[in-house]
Design a protein around this motif. Structure first.
Motif, PDB file in Angstrom:
ATOM      1  N   LYS A  82      34.391  41.275  36.234  1.00 52.18           N
ATOM      2  CA  LYS A  82      33.300  40.380  35.868  1.00 52.18           C
ATOM      3  C   LYS A  82      33.793  39.313  34.883  1.00 52.18           C
ATOM      4  O   LYS A  82      34.651  39.586  34.042  1.00 52.18           O
ATOM      5  CB  LYS A  82      32.156  41.170  35.223  1.00 52.18           C
ATOM      6  CG  LYS A  82      31.524  42.203  36.134  1.00 52.18           C
ATOM      7  CD  LYS A  82      30.431  42.964  35.409  1.00 52.18           C
ATOM      8  CE  LYS A  82      29.811  44.025  36.294  1.00 52.18           C
ATOM      9  NZ  LYS A  82      28.750  44.794  35.594  1.00 52.18           N
ATOM     10  N   VAL A  83      33.233  38.109  34.992  1.00 56.67           N
ATOM     11  CA  VAL A  83      33.509  37.063  34.007  1.00 56.67           C
ATOM     12  C   VAL A  83      32.686  37.361  32.770  1.00 56.67           C
ATOM     13  O   VAL A  83      31.463  37.508  32.835  1.00 56.67           O
ATOM     14  CB  VAL A  83      33.153  35.672  34.565  1.00 56.67           C
ATOM     15  CG1 VAL A  83      33.314  34.609  33.481  1.00 56.67           C
ATOM     16  CG2 VAL A  83      34.017  35.329  35.769  1.00 56.67           C
ATOM     17  N   THR A  84      33.343  37.464  31.610  1.00 54.37           N
ATOM     18  CA  THR A  84      32.648  37.807  30.364  1.00 54.37           C
ATOM     19  C   THR A  84      32.576  36.659  29.367  1.00 54.37           C
ATOM     20  O   THR A  84      31.838  36.740  28.389  1.00 54.37           O
ATOM     21  CB  THR A  84      33.344  38.999  29.681  1.00 54.37           C
ATOM     22  OG1 THR A  84      34.707  38.639  29.384  1.00 54.37           O
ATOM     23  CG2 THR A  84      33.318  40.228  30.587  1.00 54.37           C
ATOM     24  N   GLY A  85      33.359  35.608  29.587  1.00 54.63           N
ATOM     25  CA  GLY A  85      33.330  34.490  28.649  1.00 54.63           C
ATOM     26  C   GLY A  85      34.268  33.384  29.095  1.00 54.63           C
ATOM     27  O   GLY A  85      35.014  33.513  30.068  1.00 54.63           O
ATOM     28  N   ILE A 199      35.158  37.827  42.551  1.00 53.12           N
ATOM     29  CA  ILE A 199      36.357  38.216  41.809  1.00 53.12           C
ATOM     30  C   ILE A 199      36.974  39.409  42.523  1.00 53.12           C
ATOM     31  O   ILE A 199      36.377  40.487  42.587  1.00 53.12           O
ATOM     32  CB  ILE A 199      36.024  38.586  40.347  1.00 53.12           C
ATOM     33  CG1 ILE A 199      35.357  37.408  39.644  1.00 53.12           C
ATOM     34  CG2 ILE A 199      37.304  38.989  39.604  1.00 53.12           C
ATOM     35  CD1 ILE A 199      34.897  37.719  38.235  1.00 53.12           C
ATOM     36  N   SER A 200      38.159  39.208  43.062  1.00 48.84           N
ATOM     37  CA  SER A 200      38.877  40.288  43.721  1.00 48.84           C
ATOM     38  C   SER A 200      40.009  40.750  42.813  1.00 48.84           C
ATOM     39  O   SER A 200      40.078  40.369  41.645  1.00 48.84           O
ATOM     40  CB  SER A 200      39.413  39.827  45.075  1.00 48.84           C
ATOM     41  OG  SER A 200      40.311  38.740  44.917  1.00 48.84           O
ATOM     42  N   GLU A 201      40.925  41.536  43.338  1.00 50.81           N
ATOM     43  CA  GLU A 201      41.983  42.118  42.507  1.00 50.81           C
ATOM     44  C   GLU A 201      42.815  41.054  41.807  1.00 50.81           C
ATOM     45  O   GLU A 201      43.204  41.215  40.656  1.00 50.81           O
ATOM     46  CB  GLU A 201      42.886  42.996  43.370  1.00 50.81           C
ATOM     47  CG  GLU A 201      43.982  43.703  42.571  1.00 50.81           C
ATOM     48  CD  GLU A 201      44.829  44.600  43.444  1.00 50.81           C
ATOM     49  OE1 GLU A 201      45.719  45.263  42.894  1.00 50.81           O
ATOM     50  OE2 GLU A 201      44.596  44.635  44.666  1.00 50.81           O
ATOM     51  N   ASN A 202      43.120  39.964  42.489  1.00 51.91           N
ATOM     52  CA  ASN A 202      43.973  38.943  41.870  1.00 51.91           C
ATOM     53  C   ASN A 202      43.475  37.530  42.117  1.00 51.91           C
ATOM     54  O   ASN A 202      44.237  36.575  42.073  1.00 51.91           O
ATOM     55  CB  ASN A 202      45.412  39.062  42.384  1.00 51.91           C
ATOM     56  CG  ASN A 202      45.501  38.754  43.874  1.00 51.91           C
ATOM     57  OD1 ASN A 202      44.489  38.764  44.579  1.00 51.91           O
ATOM     58  ND2 ASN A 202      46.706  38.487  44.339  1.00 51.91           N
ATOM     59  N   ASN A 203      42.173  37.390  42.391  1.00 50.22           N
ATOM     60  CA  ASN A 203      41.656  36.078  42.743  1.00 50.22           C
ATOM     61  C   ASN A 203      40.240  35.888  42.222  1.00 50.22           C
ATOM     62  O   ASN A 203      39.459  36.834  42.185  1.00 50.22           O
ATOM     63  CB  ASN A 203      41.683  35.917  44.273  1.00 50.22           C
ATOM     64  CG  ASN A 203      41.319  34.517  44.726  1.00 50.22           C
ATOM     65  OD1 ASN A 203      40.222  34.286  45.208  1.00 50.22           O
ATOM     66  ND2 ASN A 203      42.244  33.592  44.583  1.00 50.22           N
TER      67      ASN A 203
END
Length: 253
Positions: A82-85, A199-203
């Motif tokens: 997850k994007v947190t900031g 958001i995947s493992e590396n993307n």
């Protein structure tokens, strides 16, 4: 630290007034008083000036101009998928008008006007910043499915057509709601906009487009509400289309 390798543009909203055939029809950003930005957790990913920029379309009844503003520096935090900031700083001395790339004289005139006190007042306020407050998942089960479907429907345009139709469609099937503080011309307000994020493992992939009222940040030149005779087209639409697209791959997984 994992570094983003490819990033077209990110969740930021900046407004430039110039020209288009109609008032933008995209989702209108919700605007409110600036919100508190809490300390976020997660892996911090640096974003360089080569990895991001911001695209815009400004409109008036008789035409349009579109372009981008270069990133000075930025970073984004990710934890548990997850994007947190995140925070992004853009340089108003690095504005490019894409549709005038073959007309240097008029390109430089328009850039000069946008940087003047009529619009951004870049001499006194040379930067625009966007700092994430929250990223809320709307439908986590469908996030990847919706994003992939959207990507399949939206073929990559040619370079000279990249954002020409940006204000003409609304974002359908949003997977997230993004809120952040947008600062320009010395004023900070919070905006909330829909976005598609995966958001995947590396993307990291994301897309958003919306409209916003430039006058809320003091960009008053050509204010349509002040036009005495709108039939003469002597005004610029206050709502401006903004769009961001991200396709980022991390190193050292």
């Amino acid at each position: 630290m994992k570094i983003l390798k490819t990033l077209s543009a990110l969740f930021v909203a900046i407004i430039v007034a110039a020209a288009c055939t109609s008032n933008p029809k995209g989702d209108e950003a919700k605007v409110s008083e600036a919100e508190e930005v809490k300390e976020s957790e997660g892996m911090e990913i640096s974003v360089s000036s080569n990895e991001a920029d911001m695209e815009f379309v400004g409109t008036k009844p008789t035409g349009r101009h579109y372009g981008n503003i270069a990133l000075t520096n930025g970073s984004i935090k990710v934890k548990d998928g997850k994007v947190t900031g995140g925070k992004f700083v853009f340089d108003l001395n690095e504005i490019t008008i894409t549709d005038l790339k073959d007309d240097q004289e008029n390109h430089d005139k328009l850039v000069g006007h946008l940087k003047s006190d009529d619009f951004f007042d870049a001499e006194n306020y040379p930067q625009v910043t966007f700092e994430l407050v929250s990223v809320k998942s709307l439908n986590p089960e469908k996030s990847a499915e919706n994003y992939d479907s959207y990507q399949n429907d939206m073929e990559q345009p040619a370079e000279d057509e990249k954002i020409m139709e940006l204000p003409e469609f609304e974002l359908e099937g949003a997977t997230h709601e993004v809120t952040g503080n947008l600062t320009m011309r010395g004023k900070t307000l919070a905006i909330t906009v829909p976005a598609k994020i995966e958001i995947s493992e590396n993307n990291v992939k994301a897309f958003t487009n919306f409209s916003i009222d430039r006058t809320k940040w003091g960009l008053m030149y050509g204010d349509e509400s002040k036009a005495v005779d709108k039939a003469k087209d002597q005004f610029i639409y206050n709502k401006v289309g903004v769009g961001f697209n991200i396709n980022a791959t991390a190193e050292n997984m």
